[in-house]
Each structure stands twice: as structure tokens, then as C-alpha cells.
Design a protein around this motif. Structure first.
Motif, PDB file in Angstrom:
ATOM      1  N   SER A   1       0.829  -1.213   0.000  1.00  0.00           N
ATOM      2  CA  SER A   1       0.000   0.000   0.000  1.00  0.00           C
ATOM      3  C   SER A   1       0.861   1.259   0.000  1.00  0.00           C
ATOM      4  O   SER A   1       0.611   2.197  -0.771  1.00  0.00           O
ATOM      5  N   LEU A   2       1.878   1.288   0.851  1.00  0.00           N
ATOM      6  CA  LEU A   2       2.750   2.466   0.916  1.00  0.00           C
ATOM      7  C   LEU A   2       3.517   2.655  -0.391  1.00  0.00           C
ATOM      8  O   LEU A   2       3.670   3.783  -0.877  1.00  0.00           O
ATOM      9  N   MET A   3       3.974   1.555  -0.967  1.00  0.00           N
ATOM     10  CA  MET A   3       4.712   1.645  -2.238  1.00  0.00           C
ATOM     11  C   MET A   3       3.801   2.130  -3.357  1.00  0.00           C
ATOM     12  O   MET A   3       4.239   2.877  -4.241  1.00  0.00           O
ATOM     13  N   GLN A   4       2.530   1.724  -3.302  1.00  0.00           N
ATOM     14  CA  GLN A   4       1.585   2.167  -4.315  1.00  0.00           C
ATOM     15  C   GLN A   4       1.337   3.667  -4.212  1.00  0.00           C
ATOM     16  O   GLN A   4       1.298   4.376  -5.224  1.00  0.00           O
ATOM     17  N   ILE A   5       1.184   4.171  -3.000  1.00  0.00           N
ATOM     18  CA  ILE A   5       0.989   5.612  -2.785  1.00  0.00           C
ATOM     19  C   ILE A   5       2.209   6.380  -3.287  1.00  0.00           C
ATOM     20  O   ILE A   5       2.087   7.399  -3.978  1.00  0.00           O
ATOM     21  N   PHE A   6       3.394   5.876  -2.951  1.00  0.00           N
ATOM     22  CA  PHE A   6       4.635   6.523  -3.384  1.00  0.00           C
ATOM     23  C   PHE A   6       4.741   6.533  -4.909  1.00  0.00           C
ATOM     24  O   PHE A   6       5.074   7.561  -5.516  1.00  0.00           O
ATOM     25  N   GLY A   7       4.442   5.399  -5.541  1.00  0.00           N
ATOM     26  CA  GLY A   7       4.556   5.308  -6.990  1.00  0.00           C
ATOM     27  C   GLY A   7       3.617   6.253  -7.722  1.00  0.00           C
ATOM     28  O   GLY A   7       4.014   6.923  -8.681  1.00  0.00           O
ATOM     29  N   ILE A   8       2.375   6.310  -7.265  1.00  0.00           N
ATOM     30  CA  ILE A   8       1.404   7.229  -7.877  1.00  0.00           C
ATOM     31  C   ILE A   8       1.862   8.672  -7.692  1.00  0.00           C
ATOM     32  O   ILE A   8       1.805   9.490  -8.620  1.00  0.00           O
ATOM     33  N   SER A   9       2.339   8.986  -6.485  1.00  0.00           N
ATOM     34  CA  SER A   9       2.775  10.354  -6.186  1.00  0.00           C
ATOM     35  C   SER A   9       3.954  10.769  -7.049  1.00  0.00           C
ATOM     36  O   SER A   9       4.008  11.897  -7.550  1.00  0.00           O
ATOM     37  N   VAL A  10       4.911   9.862  -7.234  1.00  0.00           N
ATOM     38  CA  VAL A  10       6.063  10.154  -8.091  1.00  0.00           C
ATOM     39  C   VAL A  10       5.609  10.406  -9.522  1.00  0.00           C
ATOM     40  O   VAL A  10       6.064  11.356 -10.181  1.00  0.00           O
ATOM     41  N   MET A  11       4.701   9.570  -9.996  1.00  0.00           N
ATOM     42  CA  MET A  11       4.211   9.705 -11.370  1.00  0.00           C
ATOM     43  C   MET A  11       3.592  11.072 -11.616  1.00  0.00           C
ATOM     44  O   MET A  11       3.874  11.730 -12.620  1.00  0.00           O
ATOM     45  N   VAL A  12       2.721  11.511 -10.705  1.00  0.00           N
ATOM     46  CA  VAL A  12       1.949  12.733 -10.966  1.00  0.00           C
ATOM     47  C   VAL A  12       2.698  14.009 -10.576  1.00  0.00           C
ATOM     48  O   VAL A  12       2.376  15.092 -11.074  1.00  0.00           O
ATOM     49  N   THR A  13       3.703  13.899  -9.709  1.00  0.00           N
ATOM     50  CA  THR A  13       4.416  15.117  -9.291  1.00  0.00           C
ATOM     51  C   THR A  13       5.729  15.335 -10.037  1.00  0.00           C
ATOM     52  O   THR A  13       6.155  16.476 -10.222  1.00  0.00           O
ATOM     53  N   ILE A  14       6.376  14.252 -10.461  1.00  0.00           N
ATOM     54  CA  ILE A  14       7.712  14.361 -11.057  1.00  0.00           C
ATOM     55  C   ILE A  14       7.736  13.963 -12.528  1.00  0.00           C
ATOM     56  O   ILE A  14       8.329  14.663 -13.362  1.00  0.00           O
ATOM     57  N   LEU A  15       7.082  12.865 -12.867  1.00  0.00           N
ATOM     58  CA  LEU A  15       7.223  12.306 -14.210  1.00  0.00           C
ATOM     59  C   LEU A  15       6.225  12.854 -15.220  1.00  0.00           C
ATOM     60  O   LEU A  15       6.576  13.066 -16.381  1.00  0.00           O
ATOM     61  N   ALA A  16       4.982  13.050 -14.809  1.00  0.00           N
ATOM     62  CA  ALA A  16       3.948  13.483 -15.759  1.00  0.00           C
ATOM     63  C   ALA A  16       4.023  14.987 -16.009  1.00  0.00           C
ATOM     64  O   ALA A  16       4.220  15.770 -15.069  1.00  0.00           O
ATOM     65  N   PRO A  17       3.886  15.425 -17.255  1.00  0.00           N
ATOM     66  CA  PRO A  17       3.787  16.865 -17.541  1.00  0.00           C
ATOM     67  C   PRO A  17       2.603  17.464 -16.785  1.00  0.00           C
ATOM     68  O   PRO A  17       1.598  16.775 -16.528  1.00  0.00           O
TER      69      PRO A  17
ATOM     70  N   LEU B   1      12.761   2.862  -1.116  1.00  0.00           N
ATOM     71  CA  LEU B   1      12.262   3.908  -2.012  1.00  0.00           C
ATOM     72  C   LEU B   1      12.465   3.528  -3.485  1.00  0.00           C
ATOM     73  O   LEU B   1      11.586   3.788  -4.314  1.00  0.00           O
ATOM     74  N   SER B   2      13.588   2.902  -3.786  1.00  0.00           N
ATOM     75  CA  SER B   2      13.840   2.474  -5.171  1.00  0.00           C
ATOM     76  C   SER B   2      12.860   1.375  -5.579  1.00  0.00           C
ATOM     77  O   SER B   2      12.307   1.394  -6.684  1.00  0.00           O
ATOM     78  N   ALA B   3      12.649   0.430  -4.672  1.00  0.00           N
ATOM     79  CA  ALA B   3      11.691  -0.646  -4.943  1.00  0.00           C
ATOM     80  C   ALA B   3      10.272  -0.094  -5.066  1.00  0.00           C
ATOM     81  O   ALA B   3       9.485  -0.564  -5.893  1.00  0.00           O
ATOM     82  N   ALA B   4       9.955   0.907  -4.251  1.00  0.00           N
ATOM     83  CA  ALA B   4       8.625   1.518  -4.301  1.00  0.00           C
ATOM     84  C   ALA B   4       8.398   2.234  -5.625  1.00  0.00           C
ATOM     85  O   ALA B   4       7.286   2.208  -6.177  1.00  0.00           O
ATOM     86  N   TYR B   5       9.443   2.869  -6.137  1.00  0.00           N
ATOM     87  CA  TYR B   5       9.330   3.502  -7.456  1.00  0.00           C
ATOM     88  C   TYR B   5       9.044   2.448  -8.519  1.00  0.00           C
ATOM     89  O   TYR B   5       8.155   2.610  -9.364  1.00  0.00           O
ATOM     90  N   TRP B   6       9.801   1.364  -8.464  1.00  0.00           N
ATOM     91  CA  TRP B   6       9.678   0.294  -9.455  1.00  0.00           C
ATOM     92  C   TRP B   6       8.293  -0.348  -9.411  1.00  0.00           C
ATOM     93  O   TRP B   6       7.598  -0.448 -10.415  1.00  0.00           O
ATOM     94  N   PHE B   7       7.867  -0.778  -8.214  1.00  0.00           N
ATOM     95  CA  PHE B   7       6.580  -1.462  -8.070  1.00  0.00           C
ATOM     96  C   PHE B   7       5.396  -0.498  -8.138  1.00  0.00           C
ATOM     97  O   PHE B   7       4.421  -0.728  -8.856  1.00  0.00           O
ATOM     98  N   GLY B   8       5.500   0.601  -7.386  1.00  0.00           N
ATOM     99  CA  GLY B   8       4.359   1.505  -7.253  1.00  0.00           C
ATOM    100  C   GLY B   8       3.988   2.267  -8.505  1.00  0.00           C
ATOM    101  O   GLY B   8       2.861   2.756  -8.634  1.00  0.00           O
ATOM    102  N   SER B   9       4.919   2.354  -9.457  1.00  0.00           N
ATOM    103  CA  SER B   9       4.645   3.094 -10.698  1.00  0.00           C
ATOM    104  C   SER B   9       4.042   2.220 -11.794  1.00  0.00           C
ATOM    105  O   SER B   9       3.653   2.732 -12.850  1.00  0.00           O
TER     106      SER B   9
END
Length: 294
Positions: free
Chosen positions: A17-33, A158-166
Motif C-alpha cells: 500500500s505504501l509503495m503504491q501511494i509513493f509510486g502514484i505520487s512520483v508519477m503525478v508530481t515528477i514524471l507526468a507533464p 524507495l527504489s523498490a517503491a518507485y519500481w513497483f508503485g509506478s
């Protein structure tokens, strides 16, 4: 079901669950225009809320189970006096802050109108994942080695969370790439994900090997040890995931230019395989983290 088994299950759900929250957050704040981020967040809103709810439920459940394990079994799981005793332990000192941060995540998830909501979720989930480096095997050493171990494990998480959560947001990006008006934004997000993914995969492997060196101090070749057997299983699965990630990047991404439909279908299938493997890895980690490292 025993308390020990229930604790493993709660750990598994909590980490996922925590990794999923982290992955979504990274996607929408850092990666997505910026023009695409709001839409991508809306598409992942239900998963985000579900993950926050599960993270809260399991964080409280883990405290209750610890009370039962520390006390006299199931009857002490709801004994507030035993809860207070657990909160005075090394685990409890970390878990106080962990529970507080989990509550913050839930509140932020519910406040859809809050400015900078995605950034707050990213910061809170980063802190939550990092705090897990202060409990369990990652906290077995003190002094300089302890600092190195905790820092290394936090980077690993954090690295694993990026990989899985995204991965699930990545599937949404692939879905959006099928629509002409959203395709440029989705492709940009996918390219950024792939670029950062090289770093994340590398960090997962390097920090994972360092974790093994610090905790076990040898390669896990003793198959009579359940801990080493499960750890070796994790290593094999992560190697498979790394192979799939490389196949995606250097075979399927070029294929999408030559044959978009075929490349798209194969990339979706490969992403689902990675999600499945990631869940198995998390389950193995949740299991062997409760065993003596020998």
C-alpha cells in the motif's frame, strides 16, 4: 491463522500500500507533464484512496498483533495497556511516528481540494517508507554501521517503491497513449519513467546486495535455512524482473514505433507480469523479515 502469520500478511499489505501511494505520487508530481498530471491523478484516485485505507488499517493491526505477540496471545491484541508497553519498545518508538504519518496520508487523500496534495502525499509516503528502515533487521546494528545500514535500506525501499508503485500508473499511461489528444503527454511520462527506472533498478540491486552483506555477511547458499531460501527466491525473482524491465525498454519500446498495436499489447502484458512478480517478492520479504537471519 496464527498471530505470526497474520503479522506477515499485514506487513505484505502495508508495504504494498505504501509503495503504491509513493509510486502514484512520483508519477503525478515528477514524471507526468503538468497538463497531464491532474488527469493521471484522477485515474488513480480510487487506488490511492484504497491504498491509504489499507495502510492505515494494517499499521494499527501491526501494533495490535505486536501487543498479542508480546503479551499472552489473541486476548492481548486489544489490550490498551499492552499497546502502551509496545509503544515503549524500539519498534514502538518508530511506530508512533509511523501511525501519525499514516493518519496524515489518509487526511490528505480525503482532501481533494487541498493545494499541493500530490506533493504532500509524496513527502509523507517517502517518510513512511524511510521509517521502515528503523525497525526489523535493518535496525540490528548501532553506530556508523547502523547508520549505513538504515540509510542503505531506506534507499532500497524507495527504489523498490518507485519500481513497483509506478507500474499501475504506467498501465494508465499506456491506456492514455491510445488517445490522440493525450498521447504526447503519456509518451513523455513513459520516457521519463524509463529513464528514472534505470536508476531505480540499479539502486534496488546494489542496495539489496549491500543489505545481504550487512545482515547475513555471506551469500545465501544454505538451503536448509528458511531465511536464506526465501532470500534466494527474492533475488531470483528480482533478477527476472530486471530482465523483463530491460526487455521492455530495449525491445518493446522500439517495437511500439514499428508496430504500435503489437508493442502496446506486449508492454501491457509484461507490466502485469512485473506486478505479479513484485507482489510475490513483497510476500517473500514480509515472510523472511520475521525470521532470524541465519
Amino acid at each position: 491463522m496464527t498471530l505470526a502469520t497474520l503479522f506477515i500478511l499485514c506487513r505484505f499489505i502495508h508495504f504494498a500500500s505504501l509503495m503504491q501511494i509513493f509510486g502514484i505520487s512520483v508519477m503525478v508530481t515528477i514524471l507526468a507533464p503538468r497538463a497531464f498530471a491532474v488527469s493521471l491523478l484522477c485515474q488513480n484516485e480510487r487506488l490511492l484512496t484504497l491504498s491509504a485505507g489499507l495502510a492505515t488499517l494494517t499499521s494499527v493491526s501491526m501494533l495490535a498483533i505486536q501487543a498479542g505477540l508480546m503479551g499472552n496471545g489473541w486476548q492481548d491484541c486489544l489490550n490498551l495497556n499492552v499497546w502502551l508497553l509496545v509503544l515503549t519498545t524500539t519498534f514502538g518508538e518508530v511506530w508512533r511516528w509511523h501511525l501519525l504519518l499514516t493518519a496524515v496520508v489518509v487526511l490528505v487523500c480525503l482532501m481533494h481540494w487541498l493545494p499541493g496534495r500530490a506533493v504532500m502525499l509524496l513527502l509523507a509516503s517517502t517518510a513512511l517508507l524511510s521509517s521502515l528502515a528503523f525497525v526489523g533487521h535493518a535496525a540490528m546494528h548501532e553506530g556508523l554501521l547502523g547508520i549505513v545500514q538504515r540509510s542503505n535500506h531506506a534507499i532500497h525501499l524507495l527504489s523498490a517503491a518507485y519500481w513497483f508503485g509506478s507500474l499501475i500508473p504506467l498501465l494508465w499511461c499506456l491506456h492514455n497513449a491510445e488517445y490522440q489528444e493525450r498521447r504526447p503527454y503519456a509518451i513523455t511520462t513513459l520516457i521519463r519513467f524509463s529513464t528514472c527506472g534505470h536508476v531505480a533498478v540499479g539502486l534496488v540491486i546494489i542496495t539489496g546486495l549491500l543489505n545481504v552483506a550487512i545482515i547475513l555477511q555471506r551469500w545465501p547458499t544454505d538451503l536448509s535455512s528458511l531465511y536464506q531460501l526465501l532470500l534466494l527466491g527474492k533475488i531470483v525473482l528480482v533478477a527476472c524482473m530486471a530482465g523483463i524491465a530491460l526487455y521492455n525498454r530495449y525491445r518493446l519500446v522500439p517495437l511500439m514505433r514499428l508496430n504500435p498495436q503489437l508493442g502496446h499489447r506486449r508492454l501491457v502484458a509484461a507490466s502485469w507480469i512485473e506486478i505479479g512478480l513484485s507482489l510475490v517478492v513483497l510476500l517473500l520479504v514480509s515472510w523472511f523479515a520475521t525470521l532470524a537471519p541465519r
